[in-house]
Design a protein around this motif. Structure first.
Motif, short mmCIF file in Angstrom:
data_model
loop_
_atom_site.label_atom_id
_atom_site.label_comp_id
_atom_site.label_asym_id
_atom_site.label_seq_id
_atom_site.Cartn_x
_atom_site.Cartn_y
_atom_site.Cartn_z
N TYR A 75 -10.82 68.13 9.50
CA TYR A 75 -11.59 68.29 10.74
C TYR A 75 -11.17 67.19 11.71
O TYR A 75 -10.63 66.16 11.33
CB TYR A 75 -13.10 68.14 10.48
CG TYR A 75 -13.62 68.99 9.35
CD1 TYR A 75 -13.99 70.30 9.56
CD2 TYR A 75 -13.73 68.47 8.05
CE1 TYR A 75 -14.46 71.09 8.52
CE2 TYR A 75 -14.19 69.25 7.00
CZ TYR A 75 -14.56 70.56 7.24
OH TYR A 75 -15.02 71.34 6.20
N VAL A 131 -17.21 69.84 16.56
CA VAL A 131 -16.27 69.55 15.47
C VAL A 131 -15.26 70.69 15.36
O VAL A 131 -15.64 71.86 15.31
CB VAL A 131 -17.00 69.37 14.14
CG1 VAL A 131 -16.01 69.16 13.00
CG2 VAL A 131 -17.97 68.19 14.22
N ALA A 186 -12.50 72.53 13.06
CA ALA A 186 -12.10 72.69 11.66
C ALA A 186 -10.80 73.46 11.60
O ALA A 186 -10.67 74.55 12.17
CB ALA A 186 -13.19 73.43 10.89
N TYR A 224 -21.59 70.14 11.30
CA TYR A 224 -21.63 69.17 12.40
C TYR A 224 -22.57 68.03 12.05
O TYR A 224 -22.25 66.86 12.26
CB TYR A 224 -22.09 69.88 13.68
CG TYR A 224 -22.16 68.98 14.90
CD1 TYR A 224 -21.15 68.97 15.84
CD2 TYR A 224 -23.26 68.15 15.11
CE1 TYR A 224 -21.22 68.16 16.97
CE2 TYR A 224 -23.34 67.33 16.23
CZ TYR A 224 -22.32 67.34 17.16
OH TYR A 224 -22.40 66.52 18.26
#
Length: 359
Positions: A206, A221, A223, A256
């Motif tokens: 991430y 975030v 990924a 998150y």
């Protein structure tokens, strides 16, 4: 010269090898155009050496320096060994010029992975087990200590630099022969810089940005695909053009909320400013660990930070001016009316993030 931004960057026609940290012409142009929205006059400087920097400061007397340069083109080693971004800010501070991003000490904490890991480990931020090889010529002296400290497979990378310099599939090593070969390869690429050897984390990777000073905002975030083992420079270039395989997690998602405290604690522990981007990877059990912190993350329109902002409905130009705003607030510089209008236009779009996660 009043109300002037000195925009300092590195650009070369061919970004290969030692110049991989340099910005593209597209990125330089986009940032300059964004800064023009601030109401300041923007003076670009493609940075070659210290004398050029000092002369430009004396001639321009800028209100602030917006710095994405990683070092000096006349001394390519400064672009990737962690010293350049620090030295630039030391000179700016010495000449009483405010600047974007972190202080020299903050940059040292981010640009040297051995120092990053040490600080984070001491402040209970999770990082992989690691061993620092100070010099490749000492490999045979340290090999037994390395193998006693870190189990195979290991991950091998330079302690300095960013943009995945020296990082590719050969960075994962499964035995002593592969480890020696990777150390030799890094030495050929970056000289006798130190190397960090760490536990290979096999889980998902991430990345997340943190912006601010007096209050800090954790951006969405990102990924990456689960089958990515190594995010090399080649893969990052592909990602910048096609983000269909990338997932984004927002403030109300459990992932998150798991990553957010790590991001905020990292920002605090490293004593950084304005903006950082943190790379996090899970081990085989799903435990997230910090594997890199970038104190001057890419501000390219196709980069991860811009993609995070985009997912908050914040344009690339607004992202650049957010960073400018944060730096000006830190140095107590009055914003222009133009910059105030830009900032007011995005305040509502980040409000729910800042209300939920304030350091």
């Amino acid at each position: 010269m009043k109300n002037t931004i000195l925009f300092i960057y590195n650009w070369v026609e061919n970004k290969a090898d030692q110049f991989i940290e340099c910005a593209t012409k597209t990125t330089v142009d986009c940032i300059k155009n964004a800064l023009n929205l601030s109401g300041f006059e923007v003076i670009p400087l493609n940075l070659y050496n210290i004398a050029q920097l000092r002369d430009s400061i004396k001639q321009i007397n800028p209100t602030l320096a917006f710095v994405i340069a990683e070092g000096f083109l006349d001394n390519p080693e400064t672009l990737f060994d962690g010293s350049g971004s620090t030295l630039i800010r030391e000179i700016l501070a010495e000449m009483n010029v405010p600047y974007t991003h972190s202080t020299p000490s903050g940059m040292i904490n981010c640009r040297n992975k051995d120092i990053t890991y040490k600080i984070l480990r001491e402040t209970n931020v999770p990082v992989p087990d690691s061993f620092v090889l100070p010099n490749a010529t000492l490999f045979k002296n340290y090999i037994n200590d390395i193998e006693e400290t870190i189990a195979y497979p290991m991950f091998v990378k330079p302690t300095g630099g960013g943009n995945s310099i020296g990082i590719d599939n050969s960075s994962i090593v499964y035995n002593r022969h592969e480890l020696q070969a990777k150390v030799n390869g890094l030495t050929a690429l970056i000289g006798d810089s130190s190397i960090i050897i760490e536990t290979f984390l096999s889980g998902r990777e991430y990345t997340v940005g943190v912006m601010g000073n007096f209050t800090t905002t954790v951006l969405p975030v990102i990924a990456f695909p689960k089958d990515y083992q190594v995010r090399s420079y080649k893969i990052k270039k592909t990602e910048s053009k096609d983000k269909n395989n990338i997932e984004v997690f927002f403030y109300n998602d459990p992932l998150y909320q798991k990553v957010c405290p790590i991001a905020l604690n990292t920002f605090s522990a490293l004593k950084v400013n304005d903006v950082i981007r943190i790379d996090i990877k899970e081990d085989s059990l799903g435990n997230p660990m910090v594997i890199d912190v970038n104190g001057s993350p890419s501000l390219a329109p196709g980069g991860s930070l811009a993609f995070m902002a985009q997912n908050m409905d914040i344009s690339h130009g607004e992202l650049i001016n957010m960073l400018l705003w944060e730096s000006m607030q830190r140095f107590k510089i009055n914003p222009t009316p133009e910059l105030l209008r830009v900032k007011e236009g995005i305040n509502l779009r980040i409000k729910h993030y800042s209300e939920n996660f304030v350091a």
